[in-house]
Design a protein around this motif. Structure first.
Motif, PDB file in Angstrom:
ATOM      1  N   VAL A 461     107.088  -7.638 -11.339  1.00 43.67           N
ATOM      2  CA  VAL A 461     107.653  -6.314 -11.605  1.00 43.67           C
ATOM      3  C   VAL A 461     109.032  -6.450 -12.246  1.00 43.67           C
ATOM      4  O   VAL A 461     109.364  -5.731 -13.190  1.00 43.67           O
ATOM      5  CB  VAL A 461     107.740  -5.541 -10.263  1.00 43.67           C
ATOM      6  CG1 VAL A 461     108.815  -4.494 -10.309  1.00 43.67           C
ATOM      7  CG2 VAL A 461     106.401  -4.936  -9.913  1.00 43.67           C
ATOM      8  N   SER A 462     109.840  -7.377 -11.756  1.00 44.12           N
ATOM      9  CA  SER A 462     111.190  -7.454 -12.323  1.00 44.12           C
ATOM     10  C   SER A 462     111.134  -7.976 -13.756  1.00 44.12           C
ATOM     11  O   SER A 462     111.983  -7.613 -14.570  1.00 44.12           O
ATOM     12  CB  SER A 462     112.146  -8.254 -11.446  1.00 44.12           C
ATOM     13  OG  SER A 462     111.549  -9.450 -11.087  1.00 44.12           O
ATOM     14  N   TYR A 463     110.119  -8.772 -14.074  1.00 42.10           N
ATOM     15  CA  TYR A 463     109.944  -9.179 -15.468  1.00 42.10           C
ATOM     16  C   TYR A 463     109.628  -7.932 -16.323  1.00 42.10           C
ATOM     17  O   TYR A 463     110.218  -7.714 -17.382  1.00 42.10           O
ATOM     18  CB  TYR A 463     108.809 -10.197 -15.609  1.00 42.10           C
ATOM     19  CG  TYR A 463     108.597 -10.633 -17.041  1.00 42.10           C
ATOM     20  CD1 TYR A 463     109.287 -11.721 -17.555  1.00 42.10           C
ATOM     21  CD2 TYR A 463     107.730  -9.934 -17.889  1.00 42.10           C
ATOM     22  CE1 TYR A 463     109.113 -12.114 -18.882  1.00 42.10           C
ATOM     23  CE2 TYR A 463     107.556 -10.322 -19.213  1.00 42.10           C
ATOM     24  CZ  TYR A 463     108.251 -11.411 -19.700  1.00 42.10           C
ATOM     25  OH  TYR A 463     108.082 -11.785 -21.013  1.00 42.10           O
ATOM     26  N   LEU A 464     108.688  -7.132 -15.840  1.00 37.69           N
ATOM     27  CA  LEU A 464     108.293  -5.939 -16.609  1.00 37.69           C
ATOM     28  C   LEU A 464     109.476  -4.981 -16.794  1.00 37.69           C
ATOM     29  O   LEU A 464     109.515  -4.209 -17.743  1.00 37.69           O
ATOM     30  CB  LEU A 464     107.145  -5.201 -15.913  1.00 37.69           C
ATOM     31  CG  LEU A 464     105.829  -5.967 -15.770  1.00 37.69           C
ATOM     32  CD1 LEU A 464     104.786  -5.099 -15.072  1.00 37.69           C
ATOM     33  CD2 LEU A 464     105.306  -6.421 -17.133  1.00 37.69           C
ATOM     34  N   LEU A 465     110.431  -5.058 -15.861  1.00 40.48           N
ATOM     35  CA  LEU A 465     111.581  -4.159 -15.959  1.00 40.48           C
ATOM     36  C   LEU A 465     112.678  -4.705 -16.865  1.00 40.48           C
ATOM     37  O   LEU A 465     113.642  -3.992 -17.151  1.00 40.48           O
ATOM     38  CB  LEU A 465     112.168  -3.904 -14.562  1.00 40.48           C
ATOM     39  CG  LEU A 465     111.322  -3.001 -13.673  1.00 40.48           C
ATOM     40  CD1 LEU A 465     111.919  -2.930 -12.281  1.00 40.48           C
ATOM     41  CD2 LEU A 465     111.245  -1.601 -14.279  1.00 40.48           C
ATOM     42  N   PHE A 466     112.522  -5.929 -17.302  1.00 41.72           N
ATOM     43  CA  PHE A 466     113.605  -6.552 -18.071  1.00 41.72           C
ATOM     44  C   PHE A 466     114.075  -5.702 -19.269  1.00 41.72           C
ATOM     45  O   PHE A 466     115.277  -5.516 -19.451  1.00 41.72           O
ATOM     46  CB  PHE A 466     113.209  -7.969 -18.528  1.00 41.72           C
ATOM     47  CG  PHE A 466     114.284  -8.634 -19.322  1.00 41.72           C
ATOM     48  CD1 PHE A 466     115.393  -9.188 -18.687  1.00 41.72           C
ATOM     49  CD2 PHE A 466     114.226  -8.679 -20.715  1.00 41.72           C
ATOM     50  CE1 PHE A 466     116.416  -9.776 -19.433  1.00 41.72           C
ATOM     51  CE2 PHE A 466     115.246  -9.263 -21.452  1.00 41.72           C
ATOM     52  CZ  PHE A 466     116.333  -9.818 -20.809  1.00 41.72           C
ATOM     53  N   PRO A 467     113.183  -5.142 -20.086  1.00 40.74           N
ATOM     54  CA  PRO A 467     113.683  -4.375 -21.231  1.00 40.74           C
ATOM     55  C   PRO A 467     114.584  -3.208 -20.814  1.00 40.74           C
ATOM     56  O   PRO A 467     115.538  -2.878 -21.512  1.00 40.74           O
ATOM     57  CB  PRO A 467     112.405  -3.848 -21.893  1.00 40.74           C
ATOM     58  CG  PRO A 467     111.341  -4.815 -21.478  1.00 40.74           C
ATOM     59  CD  PRO A 467     111.710  -5.240 -20.086  1.00 40.74           C
ATOM     60  N   VAL A 468     114.278  -2.610 -19.665  1.00 40.02           N
ATOM     61  CA  VAL A 468     115.024  -1.427 -19.239  1.00 40.02           C
ATOM     62  C   VAL A 468     116.223  -1.811 -18.372  1.00 40.02           C
ATOM     63  O   VAL A 468     117.306  -1.225 -18.496  1.00 40.02           O
ATOM     64  CB  VAL A 468     114.077  -0.471 -18.473  1.00 40.02           C
ATOM     65  CG1 VAL A 468     114.838   0.727 -17.920  1.00 40.02           C
ATOM     66  CG2 VAL A 468     112.947  -0.024 -19.394  1.00 40.02           C
ATOM     67  N   MET A 469     116.039  -2.774 -17.483  1.00 39.30           N
ATOM     68  CA  MET A 469     117.129  -3.133 -16.564  1.00 39.30           C
ATOM     69  C   MET A 469     117.377  -4.643 -16.629  1.00 39.30           C
ATOM     70  O   MET A 469     117.095  -5.363 -15.657  1.00 39.30           O
ATOM     71  CB  MET A 469     116.748  -2.720 -15.141  1.00 39.30           C
ATOM     72  CG  MET A 469     116.402  -1.245 -15.026  1.00 39.30           C
ATOM     73  SD  MET A 469     116.620  -0.612 -13.378  1.00 39.30           S
ATOM     74  CE  MET A 469     115.383  -1.483 -12.520  1.00 39.30           C
ATOM     75  N   PRO A 470     117.889  -5.108 -17.759  1.00 40.05           N
ATOM     76  CA  PRO A 470     117.962  -6.567 -17.941  1.00 40.05           C
ATOM     77  C   PRO A 470     118.813  -7.275 -16.896  1.00 40.05           C
ATOM     78  O   PRO A 470     118.436  -8.341 -16.410  1.00 40.05           O
ATOM     79  CB  PRO A 470     118.550  -6.721 -19.349  1.00 40.05           C
ATOM     80  CG  PRO A 470     119.137  -5.402 -19.702  1.00 40.05           C
ATOM     81  CD  PRO A 470     118.414  -4.363 -18.917  1.00 40.05           C
ATOM     82  N   GLY A 471     119.953  -6.674 -16.537  1.00 38.70           N
ATOM     83  CA  GLY A 471     120.856  -7.355 -15.600  1.00 38.70           C
ATOM     84  C   GLY A 471     120.211  -7.505 -14.226  1.00 38.70           C
ATOM     85  O   GLY A 471     120.229  -8.584 -13.622  1.00 38.70           O
ATOM     86  N   SER A 472     119.598  -6.435 -13.725  1.00 38.58           N
ATOM     87  CA  SER A 472     118.982  -6.483 -12.392  1.00 38.58           C
ATOM     88  C   SER A 472     117.802  -7.436 -12.404  1.00 38.58           C
ATOM     89  O   SER A 472     117.579  -8.182 -11.455  1.00 38.58           O
ATOM     90  CB  SER A 472     118.478  -5.095 -11.972  1.00 38.58           C
ATOM     91  OG  SER A 472     119.499  -4.164 -12.137  1.00 38.58           O
ATOM     92  N   SER A 473     117.041  -7.390 -13.493  1.00 34.09           N
ATOM     93  CA  SER A 473     115.874  -8.241 -13.596  1.00 34.09           C
ATOM     94  C   SER A 473     116.291  -9.717 -13.516  1.00 34.09           C
ATOM     95  O   SER A 473     115.686 -10.518 -12.793  1.00 34.09           O
ATOM     96  CB  SER A 473     115.200  -7.897 -14.918  1.00 34.09           C
ATOM     97  OG  SER A 473     114.268  -8.829 -15.278  1.00 34.09           O
ATOM     98  N   GLU A 474     117.356 -10.058 -14.213  1.00 33.95           N
ATOM     99  CA  GLU A 474     117.841 -11.450 -14.162  1.00 33.95           C
ATOM    100  C   GLU A 474     118.294 -11.813 -12.752  1.00 33.95           C
ATOM    101  O   GLU A 474     118.015 -12.902 -12.255  1.00 33.95           O
ATOM    102  CB  GLU A 474     119.013 -11.636 -15.129  1.00 33.95           C
ATOM    103  CG  GLU A 474     118.530 -11.850 -16.539  1.00 33.95           C
ATOM    104  CD  GLU A 474     119.646 -11.835 -17.574  1.00 33.95           C
ATOM    105  OE1 GLU A 474     120.777 -11.426 -17.253  1.00 33.95           O
ATOM    106  OE2 GLU A 474     119.359 -12.207 -18.734  1.00 33.95           O
TER     107      GLU A 474
END
Ligand code: MSP
Length: 654
Positions: A461-474
């Protein structure tokens, strides 16, 4: 929308006027572009993302004069602040163009000259009305008002009469080619409804366009005739080609032109969907694939704009939340083509509920359990049961759908789907009750499996969110012990099994601050819900006295049927229950003083009436976003109502 198939991907934002620092409306365009650019990179494309500033023209000349500055000095001061904002929002543009850059001015002059030589630009006399705020010539059919002036139909400001020698662009000659373009490539204008609007404007007839001014000094001089400056829109639109190397880096230009998406607000669609392709046709350039017109962010139902004085400064929100909650909210709340109303309450509610509760809690719980029960490293999971397998296959399906949704710019839908999956994983975890398994050493392999599935789901899920929430995803990938950033993994190689046993996870830090409305707005907390206003003690004669309210006052109350989804005690408060209710269009959290009469388990599944437009209150640190109606006599309390037939959550009570 047609899927992208070529290897390179070129996306642009409009270039922003430098009369003032960008606000949330401008941030919106840039955030959409950033999310799409980041996605296309994950999808394996070679991406170029261009943004910048539009620094010439009468609007800037006027704003600078009002501030006692030269236009260039005004531009220089605003550009720095705009760039700081993009940095604070984690915008990943490849180049920031300013129209005062030398290579851009030269490129515009060269193109202008080429069109003169071709006969598409000719000299004449212009007489008509001009709106400085929109840098736009008014159509002839705009009516004259009572004091003999014309008002700009787009921004409502008074237009000026302009009468001067000018160079015209032969727009009228391109009417048929434009109509053919819309018919053959309907994807040229998105969304579809906007295509119809643009086509009908062109069908109504196109007049040649005045593209130089003698009375505006702040602009690119016409080559060989410098009493004229080039119309700011002719100058500005060509940033999309000069910004990727036209006339200074042919290899870069060849690689990226034509653009895949020009992202623009609906107010400037006509410039991009009519004038721009006509200029490009005249210059013999291939045409961009899509001009995407997004909606506006409104405040109190009016477009946020500096002149209306209703703009919201994104920096205030960024200071408290950092970039990701704002990026998430703006992209989640509305589909790209529609308008949205920005409210601090709406923002906070969505952030608390989706980010702090749903996603934040899932991560917090899972990783804390892995740390506590396995010292951070899961080992010895049992084989997958049907429920475990479902978490995996649901993810694989989600991944494919989210890819398509991102690829077709349906960002809000992608986020909606991701959240539905987060909800399902939360349910899986709650139903598995790992905290109970942890007490029984014989169930350790089962416990390991459940936590493994949850961790793998969080990683995905955090990968899928990378475009929208890059900092949190990382950050989430960091907690999971991943060495790489999501940006380094191509979408096609994302797999549920990417999280494996034997990897040490870290203790998660809070990702999304839980902020109370009071703190956020910087005002006093609303008092806990007051007792009903009309309740009064009886008089000596035994009659009840009442404050009379009018029907209009009653009508202002928004009463709804609420379906109780969850109920729990508020820790440390004997009278309070925290409820999660479904009010039709959304879920709300509320705090009610009914714990002495009702046990939480008695309430789940019941329906009651709540008032949903009462100002939220923070009670014992918990935000209450609705208030229920109850019959109260002394210490006795009974919830109303009992419906004599089934009613849906959200039904209006009147
Ligand atoms: N300089 C021109 C664009 C030239 S592009 C070759 C311009 N600049 S602007 O600063 O006024 O607006 C830039 C973008 O911000 C536009 O796409 C506009 O629609 C968008 N927005 C400005 N206010 C907005 C909202 N309140 N909501 C959403 N977007 C809005 O036009």
């Amino acid at each position: 929308m047609e899927k992208t198939s070529k290897k390179s991907f070129y996306i642009t934002t409009p270039i922003y006027y430098v009369n003032d620092v960008p606000h949330i409306g401008h941030a919106y365009t840039t955030i959409i572009a950033d999310a799409l650019a980041r996605f296309q990179k994950l999808a394996g494309k070679d991406v170029f993302f261009l943004t910048g500033t539009d620094e010439h023209g009468q609007k800037i000349e006027k704003a600078a004069a009002e501030k006692g500055l030269t236009p260039k000095a005004l531009a220089d001061s605003v550009v720095g602040r705009a760039q700081d904002l993009w940095k604070a929002l984690n915008i990943s543009h490849d180049f920031f163009i300013r129209t005062t850059m030398d290579f851009h001015e030269k490129g515009v002059q060269k193109l202008f000259q080429a069109l003169v030589e071709k006969g598409d630009i000719y000299k004449g006399e212009y007489k008509g009305w001009y709106c400085v705020s929109d840098e736009n010539f008014l159509a002839d059919d705009v009516p004259v008002d009572s004091d003999g002036a014309k008002v700009c139909p787009d921004c409502g400001k008074k237009a000026l009469v302009v009468s001067e020698e000018t160079y015209f662009f032969r727009l009228s000659a391109y009417q048929d080619r434009l109509l053919a373009l819309y018919a053959e490539h309907p994807e040229f204008v998105r969304p579809q409804s906007r295509l119809n609007e643009v086509a009908s404007f062109v069908r109504g007839g196109l007049k040649d366009l005045s593209i130089t001014r003698t009375t505006v000094k702040w602009g690119v001089p016409v080559p060989g005739d410098p009493v004229h400056t080039i119309y700011v829109w002719f100058d500005a639109l060509f940033n999309y080609v000069t910004g990727i190397g036209y006339d200074w880096n042919p290899a870069l230009f060849e690689k990226f032109w034509p653009a895949d998406i020009h992202l623009v607000g609906k107010d400037i669609l006509r410039f991009h969907a009519v004038y721009w392709p006509a200029f490009l046709m005249a210059a013999d350039f291939p045409l961009p694939r899509t001009v995407y017109g997004h909606g506006w962010w409104l405040k109190d139902d009016t477009k946020m704009s500096k002149s209306k004085g209703n703009v919201l400064d994104p920096q205030a929100i960024l200071k408290v939340f950092g970039p990701d909650p704002l990026r998430y909210f703006l992209l989640r709340e509305i589909p790209i083509g529609q308008d949205g109303n920005f409210s601090h309450e709406g923002f906070l509610h969505r952030i608390n509920s989706d980010l702090a509760n749903d996603l934040g809690n899932l991560i917090q719980r899972t990783l804390t359990m892995i740390r506590n029960y396995f010292e951070g490293m899961i080992e010895g999971p049992e084989d997958e049961t049907a429920e475990d397998l479902k978490v995996r296959t649901d993810f694989e399906n989600l991944k494919a759908r989210v890819f398509d949704l991102y690829d077709t710019c349906a960002l809000n839908k992608a986020l909606e789907e991701i959240w539905a999956y987060i909800g399902a994983v939360n349910k899986y975890l709650a139903a598995s009750e790992p905290w109970i398994m942890a007490k029984d050493p014989a169930r350790r392999p089962r416990l390991a499996r459940v936590l493994l599935q949850a961790a793998a789901a969080i990683r995905g899920v955090s990968y899928l969110l990378f475009p929208v929430m890059p900092g949190s995803s990382e950050k989430i990938w960091g907690f999971l012990g991943e060495e790489k950033t999501p940006a380094a993994l191509p979408f096609a190689r994302l797999a549920f099994d990417g999280f494996r046993t034997g990897r040490k996870v870290e203790m998660p830090q809070a990702l999304f601050p839980r902020v109370a409305l009071k703190e956020f707005l910087g005002e006093e907390a609303a008092p806990p819900p007051a007792p009903p206003a009309a309740r009064r003690e009886p008089t000596k004669e035994g009659k009840q006295t009442m404050d009379i309210i009018t029907y209009d006052e009653f009508k202002r109350m928004d009463l709804r049927v609420a379906h109780i989804l969850k109920a729990e005690r508020v820790p440390g408060a004997t009278k309070l229950l925290k409820l999660e209710v479904d009010i039709g269009a959304e879920k709300r959290q509320m705090v009610a003083g009914i714990a002495e009469t009702y046990a939480p388990e008695d309430l789940v599944g019941k329906k009651l009436i709540v008032i949903v437009n009462l100002k939220p209150a923070v009670i014992r640190g918990v935000e209450s976003q609705a208030m229920l109606l109850a019959a109260v006599t002394g210490d006795n309390l009974a919830l109303i109502p009992f419906f004599d037939r089934d009613v849906p959550a959200g039904a209006v009570v009147k």
